[in-house]
Design a protein around this motif. Structure first.
Motif, PDB file in Angstrom:
ATOM      1  N   THR A 280       0.651  -1.471   0.345  1.00  0.00           N
ATOM      2  CA  THR A 280       0.190   0.255  -0.031  1.00  0.00           C
ATOM      3  C   THR A 280       0.878   0.782  -0.223  1.00  0.00           C
ATOM      4  OG1 THR A 280      -2.050  -1.256   0.849  1.00  0.00           O
ATOM      5  CG2 THR A 280      -2.018   1.235   1.270  1.00  0.00           C
ATOM      6  N   TYR A 281       0.700   2.203  -1.035  1.00  0.00           N
ATOM      7  CA  TYR A 281       1.306   3.383  -0.878  1.00  0.00           C
ATOM      8  C   TYR A 281      -0.111   5.043  -0.629  1.00  0.00           C
ATOM      9  CZ  TYR A 281       4.294   7.270  -2.722  1.00  0.00           C
ATOM     10  OH  TYR A 281       4.703   8.069  -2.914  1.00  0.00           O
ATOM     11  N   ASP A 282       0.280   5.052   0.409  1.00  0.00           N
ATOM     12  CA  ASP A 282      -0.821   5.928   0.815  1.00  0.00           C
ATOM     13  C   ASP A 282      -0.404   7.378   0.214  1.00  0.00           C
ATOM     14  OD1 ASP A 282       0.627   7.140   2.848  1.00  0.00           O
ATOM     15  OD2 ASP A 282       0.208   5.491   4.289  1.00  0.00           O
ATOM     16  N   GLU A 283      -2.126   7.669   1.302  1.00  0.00           N
ATOM     17  CA  GLU A 283      -1.496   9.972   0.599  1.00  0.00           C
ATOM     18  C   GLU A 283      -0.743  10.604   1.511  1.00  0.00           C
ATOM     19  OE1 GLU A 283      -4.104   8.826   4.241  1.00  0.00           O
ATOM     20  OE2 GLU A 283      -3.981   7.675   1.844  1.00  0.00           O
ATOM     21  N   LYS A 284      -0.481  10.216   2.612  1.00  0.00           N
ATOM     22  CA  LYS A 284       0.839  10.165   3.445  1.00  0.00           C
ATOM     23  C   LYS A 284       1.880  11.534   2.625  1.00  0.00           C
ATOM     24  CE  LYS A 284      -0.954   8.802   8.421  1.00  0.00           C
ATOM     25  NZ  LYS A 284       0.011   8.223   9.200  1.00  0.00           N
ATOM     26  N   ASN A 285       1.918   9.846   1.692  1.00  0.00           N
ATOM     27  CA  ASN A 285       3.850  10.116   1.303  1.00  0.00           C
ATOM     28  C   ASN A 285       3.886  11.769   0.436  1.00  0.00           C
ATOM     29  OD1 ASN A 285       5.162   7.924   1.661  1.00  0.00           O
ATOM     30  ND2 ASN A 285       3.590   7.269   0.111  1.00  0.00           N
ATOM     31  N   TRP A 286       4.712  11.820   0.610  1.00  0.00           N
ATOM     32  CA  TRP A 286       5.529  12.821  -0.433  1.00  0.00           C
ATOM     33  C   TRP A 286       4.949  13.830  -1.894  1.00  0.00           C
ATOM     34  CZ3 TRP A 286       8.124  14.669  -3.726  1.00  0.00           C
ATOM     35  CH2 TRP A 286       8.710  14.087  -4.107  1.00  0.00           C
ATOM     36  N   LEU A 287       4.854  12.416  -2.463  1.00  0.00           N
ATOM     37  CA  LEU A 287       4.526  12.115  -3.700  1.00  0.00           C
ATOM     38  C   LEU A 287       3.703  11.429  -3.843  1.00  0.00           C
ATOM     39  CD1 LEU A 287       7.771  11.175  -6.618  1.00  0.00           C
ATOM     40  CD2 LEU A 287       5.548  10.257  -7.170  1.00  0.00           C
ATOM     41  N   GLN A 288       2.398  12.580  -5.020  1.00  0.00           N
ATOM     42  CA  GLN A 288       1.389  11.323  -5.390  1.00  0.00           C
ATOM     43  C   GLN A 288       0.864  11.922  -6.418  1.00  0.00           C
ATOM     44  OE1 GLN A 288      -0.952  10.095  -2.852  1.00  0.00           O
ATOM     45  NE2 GLN A 288       0.818  10.469  -1.240  1.00  0.00           N
ATOM     46  N   PRO A 289       0.210   9.939  -6.960  1.00  0.00           N
ATOM     47  CA  PRO A 289       0.042  10.657  -8.289  1.00  0.00           C
ATOM     48  C   PRO A 289      -0.942  10.631  -8.825  1.00  0.00           C
ATOM     49  CG  PRO A 289      -0.387   8.514  -7.099  1.00  0.00           C
ATOM     50  CD  PRO A 289       0.540   9.197  -6.276  1.00  0.00           C
ATOM     51  N   THR A 290      -1.117  11.652  -9.730  1.00  0.00           N
ATOM     52  CA  THR A 290      -2.701  12.142 -10.410  1.00  0.00           C
ATOM     53  C   THR A 290      -3.683  11.542 -11.714  1.00  0.00           C
ATOM     54  OG1 THR A 290      -2.013  13.135 -12.116  1.00  0.00           O
ATOM     55  CG2 THR A 290      -1.405  14.359 -10.035  1.00  0.00           C
ATOM     56  N   LYS A 291      -5.065  11.468 -11.286  1.00  0.00           N
ATOM     57  CA  LYS A 291      -5.263  11.177 -12.581  1.00  0.00           C
ATOM     58  C   LYS A 291      -4.773  11.509 -13.521  1.00  0.00           C
ATOM     59  CE  LYS A 291      -9.735  12.240  -9.856  1.00  0.00           C
ATOM     60  NZ  LYS A 291     -12.016  12.189  -9.798  1.00  0.00           N
ATOM     61  N   ALA A 292      -4.383  12.516 -14.354  1.00  0.00           N
ATOM     62  CA  ALA A 292      -3.697  12.700 -15.619  1.00  0.00           C
ATOM     63  C   ALA A 292      -2.537  11.810 -16.117  1.00  0.00           C
ATOM     64  CB  ALA A 292      -4.093  13.471 -16.151  1.00  0.00           C
ATOM     65  N   MET A 293      -1.574  11.484 -14.229  1.00  0.00           N
ATOM     66  CA  MET A 293      -0.603  10.578 -14.743  1.00  0.00           C
ATOM     67  C   MET A 293      -0.475   9.840 -13.740  1.00  0.00           C
ATOM     68  SD  MET A 293       3.422  11.707 -14.958  1.00  0.00           S
ATOM     69  CE  MET A 293       2.673  13.321 -16.386  1.00  0.00           C
ATOM     70  N   PRO A 294      -1.063   8.459 -13.456  1.00  0.00           N
ATOM     71  CA  PRO A 294      -0.852   7.759 -12.192  1.00  0.00           C
ATOM     72  C   PRO A 294       0.149   6.877 -12.657  1.00  0.00           C
ATOM     73  CG  PRO A 294      -2.275   6.632 -14.201  1.00  0.00           C
ATOM     74  CD  PRO A 294      -2.029   7.972 -14.308  1.00  0.00           C
ATOM     75  N   PHE A 295       0.968   5.912 -11.292  1.00  0.00           N
ATOM     76  CA  PHE A 295       1.726   5.338 -11.944  1.00  0.00           C
ATOM     77  C   PHE A 295       2.093   4.482 -12.930  1.00  0.00           C
ATOM     78  CE2 PHE A 295       2.453   6.245  -6.875  1.00  0.00           C
ATOM     79  CZ  PHE A 295       3.042   7.296  -7.003  1.00  0.00           C
ATOM     80  N   SER A 296       3.168   4.091 -13.571  1.00  0.00           N
ATOM     81  CA  SER A 296       3.298   3.354 -14.730  1.00  0.00           C
ATOM     82  C   SER A 296       3.939   2.216 -14.005  1.00  0.00           C
ATOM     83  CB  SER A 296       4.406   4.061 -16.327  1.00  0.00           C
ATOM     84  OG  SER A 296       3.429   4.758 -16.263  1.00  0.00           O
ATOM     85  N   ARG A 297       3.413   1.296 -14.960  1.00  0.00           N
ATOM     86  CA  ARG A 297       3.142  -0.734 -14.704  1.00  0.00           C
ATOM     87  C   ARG A 297       4.732  -1.071 -15.693  1.00  0.00           C
ATOM     88  NH1 ARG A 297      -0.344  -2.766 -11.616  1.00  0.00           N
ATOM     89  NH2 ARG A 297      -1.844  -1.791 -11.406  1.00  0.00           N
ATOM     90  N   ILE A 298       5.570  -1.870 -15.104  1.00  0.00           N
ATOM     91  CA  ILE A 298       6.600  -1.879 -15.549  1.00  0.00           C
ATOM     92  C   ILE A 298       6.755  -3.080 -16.816  1.00  0.00           C
ATOM     93  CG2 ILE A 298       9.002  -2.059 -15.250  1.00  0.00           C
ATOM     94  CD1 ILE A 298       8.560   0.123 -14.872  1.00  0.00           C
ATOM     95  N   LEU A 299       5.746  -3.593 -16.231  1.00  0.00           N
ATOM     96  CA  LEU A 299       5.833  -5.144 -16.906  1.00  0.00           C
ATOM     97  C   LEU A 299       5.320  -5.443 -18.139  1.00  0.00           C
ATOM     98  CD1 LEU A 299       6.617  -7.610 -13.828  1.00  0.00           C
ATOM     99  CD2 LEU A 299       8.330  -6.563 -15.790  1.00  0.00           C
ATOM    100  N   THR A 300       4.186  -3.537 -18.217  1.00  0.00           N
ATOM    101  CA  THR A 300       3.235  -4.108 -19.562  1.00  0.00           C
ATOM    102  C   THR A 300       3.538  -3.609 -20.437  1.00  0.00           C
ATOM    103  OG1 THR A 300       2.237  -2.203 -18.552  1.00  0.00           O
ATOM    104  CG2 THR A 300       1.287  -4.017 -17.421  1.00  0.00           C
TER     105      THR A 300
END
Length: 300
Positions: A280-300
């Motif tokens: 789980t990566y939660d909302e407390k972390n300083w770096l947050q994904p956005t709707k326009a730019m979610p974290f990308s999957r490596i193995l796809t």
């Protein structure tokens, strides 16, 4: 963590070394043309950015004075420039050319710049290595940076582990660090405390504070780590050549000294974390994904 029966890139000895030491140097991972292109593009970005509308945000690493302004906190889906600590005079003016004043460029190079994206998200060698290492089930890429380590002023980075700054539950950060120039004892090569990922628990995490800015939240020490004996060995300096890859376990302790030489030490780095439901990566972390730019999957 998964096991592999058919290896595509790494040798079993390399995998075993990574799990034993908490890091691994893979020589010659990037070819010379790619390294040259990344270095040239990094210098182009430094030339192109406009210092006149820059908030003069400086990157600091101390626990009591870590960067945490809006320019930093909203940089996860942008390419932004963070200055060294000692480049402003008493009037807030640069004491050197802007190209020589930047500590790092971040944090979405791998998403927004075609060259860095190709090396990070479209690199088949990385995909093969990730499958071999078996560190993640379905990794996500985040926080890409060019760290310039400017000559004479490139700041010291004190002992730390990456999972403190990219915290997941359970911890799952994995760093990919590519020197774009020769890394030596004089210009700030990385040093590691081998095996510390097995003995040093994650005791705090870097978070967004409810009142604004950033700070550290203390974490409970796992019961099975409370009586762990200290390591007997010391730090190991890892001098590297351009194009090498240094894999960095999120819990291994590492650091680098100030660059006191006449040579820069450019490096490109990005991180992976595990995806849900494995972590789980939660909302407390300083770096947050956005709707326009979610974290990308490596193995796809």
């Amino acid at each position: 963590m998964t096991s592999n029966t058919r290896l595509e890139y790494l040798a079993q000895e390399q995998i075993d070394k990574f799990h034993r030491d908490g890091y691994l140097v893979v020589s010659g991972f990037l070819d010379t043309d790619t390294v040259t292109a990344l270095l040239n593009r990094s210098k182009e970005l430094l030339t192109e950015f406009d210092i006149n509308d820059h908030p003069l945000t400086r990157f600091t690493t101390g626990d009591d004075n870590h960067v945490g302004d809006d320019y930093f906190l909203t940089s996860g889906d942008k390419i932004r420039f963070f200055l060294e600590q000692d480049v402003l005079d008493q009037n807030g003016k640069l004491t050197r050319p802007k190209e020589k004043a930047v500590n790092k460029i971040g944090h979405a190079l791998h998403e927004l710049d075609p060259l860095f994206r190709k090396v990070t998200l479209e690199n088949q060698h990385i995909k093969r290595l990730v499958r071999d290492l078996g560190f993640h089930h379905n990794p996500l890429a985040l926080q890409s940076m060019v760290i310039t380590k400017q000559q004479q002023i490139g700041g010291e980075v004190p002992e730390h582990n990456d999972s403190t700054f990219l915290y997941t539950d359970p911890p799952s950060a994995l760093g990919f660090w590519f020197p774009l120039e020769k890394c030596t004892a004089e210009n700030g090569a990385l040093s590691f405390l081998p095996g510390s990922h097995l003995t040093a628990p994650i005791t705090k995490r870097f978070v967004r504070l409810p009142t604004g800015g950033t700070g550290f939240e203390q974490l409970p020490v796992p019961a099975d780590c409370s009586g762990t004996p200290p390591l007997t060995g010391g730090y190991v300096l890892e001098c590297c050549e351009p194009g090498d890859l240094v894999l960095i376990h999120g819990s291994v302790l590492h650091k680098s000294e100030k660059n006191r030489s006449s040579s820069t030490r450019f490096a490109y780095t990005f991180h992976m974390i595990e995806s849900p439901p494995y972590a789980t990566y939660d909302e407390k972390n300083w770096l947050q994904p956005t709707k326009a730019m979610p974290f990308s999957r490596i193995l796809t």
